[in-house]
Design a protein around this motif. Structure first.
Motif, mmCIF file in Angstrom:
data_model
loop_
_atom_site.group_PDB
_atom_site.id
_atom_site.type_symbol
_atom_site.label_atom_id
_atom_site.label_comp_id
_atom_site.label_asym_id
_atom_site.label_seq_id
_atom_site.Cartn_x
_atom_site.Cartn_y
_atom_site.Cartn_z
ATOM 1 N N SER A 278 0.826 -1.217 0.000
ATOM 2 C CA SER A 278 0.000 0.000 0.000
ATOM 3 C C SER A 278 0.855 1.261 0.000
ATOM 4 N N MET A 279 2.088 1.146 0.448
ATOM 5 C CA MET A 279 2.976 2.305 0.525
ATOM 6 C C MET A 279 3.742 2.526 -0.769
ATOM 7 N N TRP A 280 4.123 1.449 -1.437
ATOM 8 C CA TRP A 280 4.885 1.544 -2.682
ATOM 9 C C TRP A 280 4.317 0.560 -3.695
ATOM 10 N N LYS A 281 4.492 0.864 -4.953
ATOM 11 C CA LYS A 281 3.946 0.028 -6.018
ATOM 12 C C LYS A 281 4.785 -1.252 -6.163
ATOM 13 N N PRO A 282 4.154 -2.438 -6.036
ATOM 14 C CA PRO A 282 4.913 -3.686 -6.159
ATOM 15 C C PRO A 282 5.179 -4.078 -7.610
ATOM 16 N N VAL A 283 6.312 -4.738 -7.821
ATOM 17 C CA VAL A 283 6.624 -5.353 -9.118
ATOM 18 C C VAL A 283 6.228 -6.818 -8.986
ATOM 19 N N LEU A 284 5.043 -7.155 -9.463
ATOM 20 C CA LEU A 284 4.469 -8.473 -9.189
ATOM 21 C C LEU A 284 5.307 -9.611 -9.767
ATOM 22 N N SER A 285 6.019 -9.359 -10.839
ATOM 23 C CA SER A 285 6.841 -10.412 -11.444
ATOM 24 C C SER A 285 8.040 -10.768 -10.575
ATOM 25 N N GLU A 286 8.351 -9.896 -9.600
ATOM 26 C CA GLU A 286 9.507 -10.105 -8.728
ATOM 27 C C GLU A 286 9.104 -10.568 -7.325
ATOM 28 N N PHE A 287 7.863 -11.037 -7.180
ATOM 29 C CA PHE A 287 7.367 -11.458 -5.861
ATOM 30 C C PHE A 287 7.644 -12.943 -5.634
ATOM 31 N N GLU A 288 8.171 -13.278 -4.445
ATOM 32 C CA GLU A 288 8.427 -14.678 -4.086
ATOM 33 C C GLU A 288 7.951 -14.916 -2.658
ATOM 34 N N ASP A 289 7.145 -15.962 -2.462
ATOM 35 C CA ASP A 289 6.680 -16.311 -1.117
ATOM 36 C C ASP A 289 7.355 -17.605 -0.675
ATOM 37 N N TYR A 299 15.109 -22.217 3.971
ATOM 38 C CA TYR A 299 14.984 -20.755 3.984
ATOM 39 C C TYR A 299 13.527 -20.358 3.789
ATOM 40 N N GLN A 300 13.049 -19.438 4.650
ATOM 41 C CA GLN A 300 11.695 -18.919 4.543
ATOM 42 C C GLN A 300 11.709 -17.403 4.674
ATOM 43 N N SER A 301 10.990 -16.750 3.797
ATOM 44 C CA SER A 301 10.889 -15.298 3.833
ATOM 45 C C SER A 301 9.979 -14.880 2.685
ATOM 46 N N ILE A 302 9.368 -13.724 2.803
ATOM 47 C CA ILE A 302 8.632 -13.142 1.682
ATOM 48 C C ILE A 302 9.533 -12.104 1.026
ATOM 49 N N HIS A 303 9.703 -12.194 -0.282
ATOM 50 C CA HIS A 303 10.487 -11.219 -1.031
ATOM 51 C C HIS A 303 9.547 -10.459 -1.960
ATOM 52 N N THR A 304 9.564 -9.167 -1.861
ATOM 53 C CA THR A 304 8.766 -8.362 -2.777
ATOM 54 C C THR A 304 9.591 -7.157 -3.230
ATOM 55 N N THR A 305 9.528 -6.855 -4.518
ATOM 56 C CA THR A 305 10.260 -5.723 -5.077
ATOM 57 C C THR A 305 9.292 -4.565 -5.300
ATOM 58 N N LEU A 306 9.718 -3.370 -4.887
ATOM 59 C CA LEU A 306 8.843 -2.194 -4.900
ATOM 60 C C LEU A 306 9.465 -1.063 -5.716
ATOM 61 N N MET A 307 8.594 -0.226 -6.268
ATOM 62 C CA MET A 307 9.033 0.871 -7.128
ATOM 63 C C MET A 307 9.001 2.201 -6.372
ATOM 64 N N THR A 308 10.033 2.991 -6.589
ATOM 65 C CA THR A 308 10.043 4.383 -6.124
ATOM 66 C C THR A 308 10.582 5.246 -7.267
ATOM 67 N N GLU A 309 10.546 6.541 -7.101
ATOM 68 C CA GLU A 309 11.089 7.427 -8.128
ATOM 69 C C GLU A 309 12.590 7.230 -8.292
ATOM 70 N N GLU A 310 13.238 6.841 -7.198
ATOM 71 C CA GLU A 310 14.705 6.659 -7.229
ATOM 72 C C GLU A 310 15.112 5.305 -7.796
ATOM 73 N N GLY A 311 14.169 4.401 -7.950
ATOM 74 C CA GLY A 311 14.478 3.084 -8.460
ATOM 75 C C GLY A 311 13.805 1.996 -7.632
ATOM 76 N N MET A 312 14.131 0.746 -7.916
ATOM 77 C CA MET A 312 13.525 -0.390 -7.216
ATOM 78 C C MET A 312 14.311 -0.747 -5.964
ATOM 79 N N PHE A 313 13.586 -1.272 -4.987
ATOM 80 C CA PHE A 313 14.240 -1.845 -3.810
ATOM 81 C C PHE A 313 13.441 -3.058 -3.356
ATOM 82 N N GLU A 314 14.108 -3.931 -2.631
ATOM 83 C CA GLU A 314 13.481 -5.185 -2.197
ATOM 84 C C GLU A 314 13.167 -5.124 -0.708
#
Length: 614
Positions: A278-289, A299-314
């Motif tokens: 809800s805070m940043w736009k997700p890159v759905l193709s880069e989502f891993e559960d 290994y367990q973790s949720i990975h999601t990549t998000l968009m900002t004006e400065e670029g992507m971050f995970e």
């Protein structure tokens, strides 16, 4: 007292409140007095400073008193005339034992010719996890501040890449992995390392990371979710590998900058996922559960990549337990707490050593679980150094079936660390196993008592079922054995009255009695197999064998039990396998019930690891 030492001591106590401050200060002062300002040839730092560098690497593990003291005193024992007896008198037996092993390793190290030999040497003393971690931390401390000729530095880095990094990978010691790889990469390819590091520092998303962290912390506080947020940058060598693997530029690596959120529950993980989306736009193709579908290494973790004006971050989201696995690899499954609550520390240490808990003793107690009733996996190696994960207590036979069913069916024994052992040998962490096969070998029912893995049991039962179907007599009548003169007892399986048996009619018209699951029956003509009713005879005894594994001190009590139960001891054979003894007792017994009662009593003897009919 040096300011650096004070800071490290303070952190030691924070990570492990049971640290004996006076002991650590005493070790520090002792080392300074003995070593003065002598410097290490590889780093040009004083030996005392080098020791503090090693402790600093191990700090996150909450190391215990003996480990910290041993590291501080290591160079004193190696480079001065300080004796182990002097160490023992001043700092106790446990510290002296650690230093004795480390000194022994140092002496052997000079004579090691090949990387594979050095790798085995490093693992040789890993029955005590602290030794392994000190060795690896010492190597990393050198890599981080090597000085002197480039040729020497490059040689050391190459050896570390060939030997120590594979060990770290294989044993799941991931908390050292990033630093090891970056230090080696910096030494072997300094130009590329410097270029990537410089480029990363200039990325707008990296500069924005502190702001993103504060934004998320604020939002989580507003909704009342307890969590810690960490900012993270992908380490340099990992960026380089990804660029090489995907043939992309640094601006196309989406997870260089990231946030890691560690919370209490899985439910909170998914709530936090909704919040960041809800805070940043997700890159759905880069989502891993990886919570719903864990990786093979747990290994367990949720990975999601998000968009900002400065670029992507995970953003990585996980629970505290998942965080341990991610940071320490599969080794984090061995988690213990409250060591001080247990009266017998030595007993706990022995239990840890038997399972080789790679960082169990050294974990901070607040991240741990009780030592009781923990049955965790072990890592063993194939001759090609591939890792096979097995449950604690697994045997050579389990290993064979884990590799391939045919290898299990034909397994006769193994070379474990180049020493020949039987199929019932219980494997230990980091051992290298090479299976010995025999084309005539067949699974036996007794194997079910040897294996612990479901796969091995299922494969053995399957083979036994096939054999049972094959061993069907064409003779419909059941012959009652009355005259013992007309029978012979098969030496291959040594049946007793009460066992499930079948007989083979020999050319001399004698009935040779076998256990129904005897593998040698496969070699005999089916038409000569006959069903029998065999109850033994009054006062008659029959030979069988009892196999016992344990320490040598159990033998007197075992002999007493065998004779008290009415058996006659005919022979005994004992073999020494490193830390255990395997004894085969040939006894004359009345029937199966007597032997089973005897075995049941032997199992109760302290020091007996396993007992079965051979």
């Amino acid at each position: 007292m040096a300011e650096n030492f004070k800071q490290i001591l303070k952190q030691l106590i924070i990570n492990n409140p049971d640290v004996d401050k006076e002991l650590i200060e005493k070790a520090y002062k002792f080392a300074r007095k003995k070593l003065k300002n002598r410097k290490h040839f590889l780093t040009k730092k004083t030996f005392v400073s080098q020791a503090l560098s090693i402790i600093k690497i191990l700090l996150p593990l909450g190391i215990d008193n003996a480990t910290a003291a041993a590291v501080l005193l290591y160079y004193t024992v190696i480079y001065t005339k300080t004796s182990l007896e002097e160490i023992r008198n001043n700092f106790g037996n446990e510290v002296a034992k650690l230093l004795a092993k480390l000194k022994q390793f140092k002496a052997y190290e000079a004579n090691v010719a090949s990387p594979s030999a050095e790798e085995k040497l490093i693992l040789a003393d890993c029955k005590d996890v602290r030794l392994l971690l000190i060795k690896l931390a010492k190597g990393l401390s050198y890599l981080k501040c090597m000085k002197g000729p480039k040729e020497r530095r490059v040689l050391f880095a190459k050896r570390a890449l060939e030997i120590r990094v594979p060990i770290i990978y294989k044993l799941g010691l991931h908390f050292m992995k990033a630093e090891y790889e970056d230090c080696i990469f910096k030494e072997l390819d300094p130009k590329t390392y410097k270029s990537i590091k410089s480029s990363v520092a200039k990325l707008p998303i990296v500069k924005k990371l502190p702001v993103l962290k504060k934004m998320l912390e604020k939002r989580l506080k507003e909704v009342g979710i307890s969590a810690k947020v960490y900012s993270r940058k992908k380490h340099i060598y990992s960026i380089f590998k990804k660029m090489q693997r995907k043939n992309i530029g640094i601006n196309e690596v989406n997870d260089i900058a990231g946030l890691r959120v560690v919370t209490d529950t899985v439910e909170h993980c998914y709530e936090i996922l909704g919040i960041v989306h809800s805070m940043w736009k997700p890159v759905l193709s880069e989502f891993e559960d990886y919570i719903a579908s864990p990786k093979a290494n747990s290994y367990q973790s949720i990975h999601t990549t998000l968009m900002t004006e400065e670029g992507m971050f995970e953003v990585q989201i996980r629970t505290k337990d998942m965080h341990l696995v991610a940071e320490y690899g599969v080794a984090a499954h061995w988690r213990y707490k409250g060591i001080k609550e247990h009266k017998d520390y030595e007993e706990i240490l022995q239990r840890l050593n038997r399972t080789i808990t790679w960082n169990g003793l050294l974990q901070p107690k607040h991240i741990a679980e009780s030592i009781k009733d923990v049955d965790e996996p072990i890592f063993v190696f194939t001759p090609k150094r591939d890792v096979v994960v097995l449950p604690n207590g697994a045997t050579v036979l389990d290993f064979a079936y884990a590799i391939h069913t045919d290898l299990g069916n034909k397994c006769k024994g193994a070379y474990v660390n180049s020493k020949m052992v039987g199929i019932d040998y219980k494997l230990k962490n980091a051992e290298t196993v090479e299976i010995i096969t025999d084309k005539h070998q067949k699974p036996r029912r007794s194997w079910l008592d040897i294996v612990v893995t479901p796969k091995a049991k299922q494969k053995i039962r399957s083979m036994l079922a096939i054999k049972k179907r094959k061993i069907t007599s064409k003779k419909k009548q059941i012959i009652e054995i009355k005259d013992q003169k007309n029978i012979k007892i098969a030496k291959c399986c040594m049946p007793l009255p009460g066992d499930e048996v079948i007989a083979y009619k020999s050319k001399k018209r004698k009935l040779i009695i076998h256990k129904r699951n005897c593998t040698n029956l496969q070699k005999l003509p089916k038409e000569n197999l006959v069903e029998i009713d065999w109850k033994g005879g009054r006062g008659k005894t029959f030979l069988t064998e009892i196999k016992i594994e344990g320490d040598i001190t159990v033998l007197p009590e075992v002999l007493k039990i065998i004779t008290v139960n009415g058996n006659k001891l005919k022979a005994t054979h004992t073999r020494n396998f490193e830390d255990r003894y395997v004894s085969i007792f040939t006894v004359a017994a009345k029937d199966k019930n007597v032997i089973e009662n005897t075995i049941a009593e032997i199992r109760k003897v302290p020091g007996v690891v396993s007992v079965e009919r051979a």
